[in-house]
Write an enzyme that holds these catalytic residues in place. Sequence first.
Site, short mmCIF file in Angstrom:
data_model
loop_
_atom_site.label_atom_id
_atom_site.label_comp_id
_atom_site.label_asym_id
_atom_site.label_seq_id
_atom_site.Cartn_x
_atom_site.Cartn_y
_atom_site.Cartn_z
N CYS A 56 94.53 17.98 -18.10
CA CYS A 56 94.34 19.38 -18.44
C CYS A 56 92.90 19.81 -18.22
CB CYS A 56 94.75 19.63 -19.87
SG CYS A 56 94.43 21.33 -20.33
N ARG A 63 90.74 22.09 -21.48
CA ARG A 63 90.64 21.46 -22.80
C ARG A 63 89.48 21.96 -23.65
NH1 ARG A 63 90.72 15.34 -21.58
NH2 ARG A 63 90.63 15.97 -19.39
N GLU A 68 97.53 27.91 -9.74
CA GLU A 68 98.87 27.39 -10.06
C GLU A 68 99.94 28.34 -9.56
OE1 GLU A 68 99.18 25.96 -14.21
OE2 GLU A 68 97.07 26.50 -14.32
#
Length: 1412
Positions: free
Chosen positions: A404, A407, A582
């Site tokens: 990730c 974070r 993404e």
Amino acid sequence: MPRTPPSAISVAIVKRKVGGLGFLVRERDTHPLVVVSDIIKGGAAQESGLVEVGDVVLKVNSTDLTTMSYQKALSALRGAKYGQRVTLLLQVREGFRSSLVTGFDSKGLHTTRRITEPVSTTDSSKRNGNVRTKAPTSSGEGLTNGFALPKPQAYDKPDAASVECSCIPSISVKPASSPLPAIPRESTNMDCSIARESSSSTEHANGSAMANGRSIKTTEMVSNVKPDAPATDERTTEPSDVVDSAVRVQFPIIKVAEHTVSVKKSPTPDRRNSSMPKSPSRDENASFHTLKNWETGERINDTLYQKAKAVTGCTRHKCIGSVMNPDHMSTDPRKHVRTEEQKIGVAVDFIKQYYNSMKRKNPEMEEKRLSEVVESIKMTGTYHLTEYELIFGAKTAWRNAPRCIGRIQWNKLQVFDHRHVDNTGLMFDAICNHLKYATNKGNIRSCITFFPPRSDDYMKDFRVWNPQLLLYAGYRQENGNIIGDPNNVEFTELCVKLGWKPKGGRFDVLPLVLQAKGEDPDWYEVPKDLILEVGLRHPRFDWFQNLGYKWFAVPAVSNIMLDIGGIEFPAAPFNGWFMGTEIARDLCDSSRYNVLQEVARKMSLDTKNASSLWKDVAMVEFNIAVLHSYQSDRVTIMDHHSACDSFMKHFANEIKTRGGCPGDWVWLTPPISGSLTPIFHQEILNYSLNPSCQYQPNPWNYHVWKGSSAKIKKPKPFKRIAKSVLIMSSMMGKAMANRVKCTILYATETGKSLEYAKSLKDIFNHAFSAKVVCMEDYDVSNLEHETLLLVVTSTFGNGDPPENGVNLAQNLLEVSKSEANREDVKQYSSIHNVTRRSRRLKREQSCSSVSRDDSANIAEAAGFLSNLRFAVFGLGSRAYPHFCAFAHAIDTLLGEMQGERLIEIGEGDELCGQEESFRTWAKDVFKAACQTFCVGEGVSSDAASKSLMGQDRSWSTNKFRVTSDIDDDVSPDILEGLSKFHKKKISLCLMNKTINLQSKESGRTTLLVQLDCPESSDIQYLPGDHLGMYPRNQPEIVNRVLARLSDDIDEDTPIQLQMFEQRTTALGTISNWVPDKRLPTCTLRCAFERYLDINSCPTPLLLKLFADCATNDKEKSRLQELAEGKSKYEEWKFHYMPNIPEVLDEFPSVKIEASLLLSQLHPLQCRYYSISSSASVHPGQVHLTVSVVNYNTQGGKGPMHHGVCSTYLNKASHGDEVHCFIRPATEFRLPDDPTKPVLLIGPGTGIAPFRSFWQQRKHEIENGTTCGEMALLFGCRHPEQDHLYKEEIQQAMKYAAITHHETAFSRLPDQPKQYVQHVLKERLADLAYNWLAEKDGHVYICGDVTMADCVNTSLIDVMASKGKMNNRTATDFIAKLKETKHLHEDIFGVTLRTFEVNNRVRTRQMSRRQKH
Ligand SMILES: Cc1cc2nc3c(=O)[nH]c(=O)nc-3n(C[C@H](O)[C@H](O)[C@H](O)COP(=O)(O)OP(=O)(O)OC[C@H]3O[C@@H](n4cnc5c(N)ncnc54)[C@H](O)[C@@H]3O)c2cc1C
Ligand SMILES: NC(=O)c1ccc[n+]([C@@H]2O[C@H](COP(=O)([O-])OP(=O)(O)OC[C@H]3O[C@@H](n4cnc5c(N)ncnc54)[C@H](OP(=O)(O)O)[C@@H]3O)[C@@H](O)[C@H]2O)c1
Ligand SMILES: Cc1cc2nc3c(=O)[nH]c(=O)nc-3n(C[C@H](O)[C@H](O)[C@H](O)COP(=O)(O)O)c2cc1C
């Protein structure tokens, strides 16, 4: 499962002359016989940190003790020479294993630490399922702010049998020669790094080692030696009760007597093109791993990796860094079962992490919790995570998620705890709430919803079958083409089989498929209003939006399992927000929507020629479109550059705070512009820590269908579901909201804040789960796990917290200080500085344009309390210079620690509309909280608000009764009764005598009260302390109340207040009358005389009840009007200041039942008095100086009111019982150094504590102590009337207990008024400056708060004029005096000119309000 054998370590310690080796031993009943039973504080063993209680000594230097008798073994230990290194082979206590690690301390010196951990075996040897891998897909590759989201489909884990990881750095360990055979490496559960490295280190017998051509002498234990200590003999102990369980004979031996640390110079070639290994540079023999940033050349060390338990699957010969689902990130319940020992190991490790995370340590609680958890696992095979542990675990799992990139926000995760649900309907409700909360109209918030954890049977799992909560369907066409998202074809087909009607579009949101208790899943359509989507357009290409691309706003992963301390949550959907790349990949990847070519053509790019870089150009434009569209729609999104920058910031934070940060470089580097981002250039270690996020197999691959069809459960008809969705949505508000916890903290001195906190709880319970906690019972370490915190507090002293808020104030300051690394706040008395700073901060913030919710701020590190929503209400009085200062300080501190303020602080001025301000604030904060947490839809705000009028808790005839028919008619004695009632230890003193200190001419009374303290009384005090006293209402006023009661109860018979209670039990509803615990059994007279406040003006809530009992309509409506608590009430209250009998006289038709007053009246509070005697001079006695309070209401024209306590003392006779206690005033003590000069300032009764000071000084001087100077500045009206203690002061001056005495007379005929603050400036300026600025002296101010503030101002003026300072410097100087405890205040409240002061402030406030 075979039990894990204990390990052994070899350590070296230098034996000292004092304390020998620094540990005690005892005999065991099995060989080897010598076990370490205690470690001597400060001894060699403790300082080395290498020996632990429970270690069995196997060898001393070359002498083997394993078969030796105890005595011989002792001799061998004793035989070791002082000042020399003694090598000990220690067998670690069973169930634990130790390793020795070498690292650098803060000064850059290397140190050796022993790390002992519970044994927890990895299960790698069992994981050898078939590997079925699929090509990786891209959707949700990183979920920017969520945990890493992989996209694999059906995959079991690769064979992890060979698990030698060449990517893991290691410590220098090697097998020690042992008398016992070492077990083979494969069967041990040691860290692979340790096992592997043990063969590669180079040991040198002389305690140094060679590494990379550089030899460094090591071992901290040697450098810790203090060889010149005097000699004593080594001590041994008798065997203790604790006997080790039988020890297994086989164990691996690790020897770290000598360590090597290499300092390797890394070459700096171009990373991508070089033949250098791409793995991070590593120090073969060190317990840290050096990581280089190839862009900046900076090197940092990762030590955290040593905490990783799971093996990564990389070996010496292969790196699996690009594998989608590596073994260490996956869990398959069919193969993965932890043994009891493993469960305990993981749980213990987690609980320790939890307690370690606390800002304030609590070793007792930790110990207790650890044994509770271990016990529970042994008894039931599992344990229950507390809510705080769950929250901590969820955040840590995110923090630990190597893939990730977002974070930095790990601490800002909202946890919804739905571990109680038992059906898919409730799961659906919870998920709807999750989506609603997360979406937040586009301002996306990270949250996680927990469903019940896995039981011992994984076939009873709760699961969300959807890989993500929101997904677009993918429909396979006959021709093989796919409409929609190809990634979801399999799941779409499953939904269709379950009965979902395919719609055939490109962007159809799939239903939620939910499984409870291992049952066949149910599916639910996601309510449309919960799906926020963004249509894509481009800032420059108008045609772009016609392409019809869109994506949803909330990326919520729902197929990852959270493992928190061994408790597995297979259903725990969570979300963050998107990183633009993404979405671009979801639409552009060739295995997904594959639209890149379409876009490129529209852009007229040369798509035939790869070297035209059309793909790159189109992809960048696509990314621009995504970011532009989300930003225009105000939906949170992050570009990959900002995401990488935020990760780098997080990475640096983590290295600093945790010593490392696991990261999967392959995943973290964005799919475009890799080398343009800083992550690309940063070496990062990948490893797996618990709590963790784990991949798990898709449920449909192993679910055993229970429905009529072997495959598919009969689907629910869509219409029915749609209806149920509607019903559930409407119920959602209530059902879900109850799960959001709300803590209401209060601190109070006279009880009002508690009352307000209770009303707040009533209103919040309509939509939240609220509890009220007193600040003194609250552990500040829980703060970071709170979600919603409301604070209601008053202010006392001169801007100080009420007594029960003092500790929290101090703890909060400490925590905030440690958070901010701040040195400027030292103790609570500097709280005004906090408030001042806050106001400055707010001003500065309002000038800056950045708002907290801006997505630009996402990159900011989440602060300590960044997950907390809070709001503060302060009670106070504007008659005090520091109005609501404590509430402001709390509000500031919570804000500074990055808590999110729901609404601005509320202030309730007791002189003007306190109740009304509170009610307005409470309604507002309830509304704001409902909006923030997306709850309360079904809640009627009217109903909720009514609870503010006390309807949830108020009296009714059916609720309370008074009865004399009681089992035990013995009333507790009054001392016991008061102690219980006030939950305080109260002592008994006896009235000796009172003396009026005022002259006959004065007409006023100031008493010197002398109390005798029997030895049993527990009354011990120091000069400066306070005496708390519980007074007695005067019989006349009590009789007036008794006369108005409608009950037919004898006022001198013991009675009990009872409450009607209804309980639902298995046998049905049980109703009965139970004693109300509030009031002890006593007579009615006693209740009104000793326990209840009948002198204060009734609150609006009480007037409302009076109105209900009024039989006359006019009276009823007047009472109802007053009960609204608005300006009419305020005016009435301030003018008449009516006590209870006066109100009842004003409303004669009110029929009052005793139970109403007994259940609703506030307790009669204690009064404080500054002690006026020194116990050294008057042993067994305590003296007070008490001004008797008498005043006429209605601006002097109304009836005379008498102060309760002062009148009680004035009327007391010799031998009367007085109930009291000591309240230490630690901030108002004479200086530790008696030679320091002290200046005492106090007019009127403000002289009270100073009498204890001069008595103490006189006593000390008489006993030979050299005391410094003491000046007393006293103020009174006239020398012949109220010069209190005049003779005693003269006496004290003879002894030089007082060295200077000045008086300010305010009412000398034909003289201007003089107050102490004037005399200070006029006659004592030089002395004050000299003592305070030059002689480290102390100043004490006592009495009325307005006077104290004026004296403070005078002091500032004195400092400014005598010290040639400007006003600001002088003000800071005085603030510093306070902070360093050189300026002490003992504030009685508003006592001087009470009416004038209050009236002035109140009138000002009222006119201000009217203007608004
Ligand atoms: C830390 C501390 C130390 C103290 N030390 C001392 C001490 O050493 N000696 C001492 O005498 N007191 C001291 N006090 C004050 C003391 O605690 C009581 O407040 C005081 O004795 C009055 O209490 P009471 O019960 O007699 O009056 P109460 O029944 O409490 O009545 C007082 C109330 O009456 C009202 N009132 C008073 N005067 C007027 C007025 N003129 N017009 C309108 N309303 C008015 C105000 O509302 C006031 O709060 C101290 C207080 C504190 C907090
Ligand atoms: N809780 C309470 O309400 C409470 C508690 C305790 C005592 N009291 C009341 O306080 C009064 C007695 O108090 P006491 O004996 O301590 O004092 P006091 O005798 O009333 O006053 C002492 C001296 O202080 C002066 N003074 C008044 N206002 C001042 C100011 N702002 N700054 C500095 N000095 C000031 C007075 O002057 P002038 O008066 O001439 O202006 C007087 O010279 C009584 O009336 C009693 O009822 C009330
Ligand atoms: C001795 C004393 C000192 C006080 N000091 C302050 C103060 O510094 N600032 C303030 O705003 N209110 C001050 N107050 C007023 C109280 O805060 C106020 O009465 C409040 O309503 C009490 O609430 P509680 O019953 O919850 O303690 C003081 C009151 C007393 C009696």
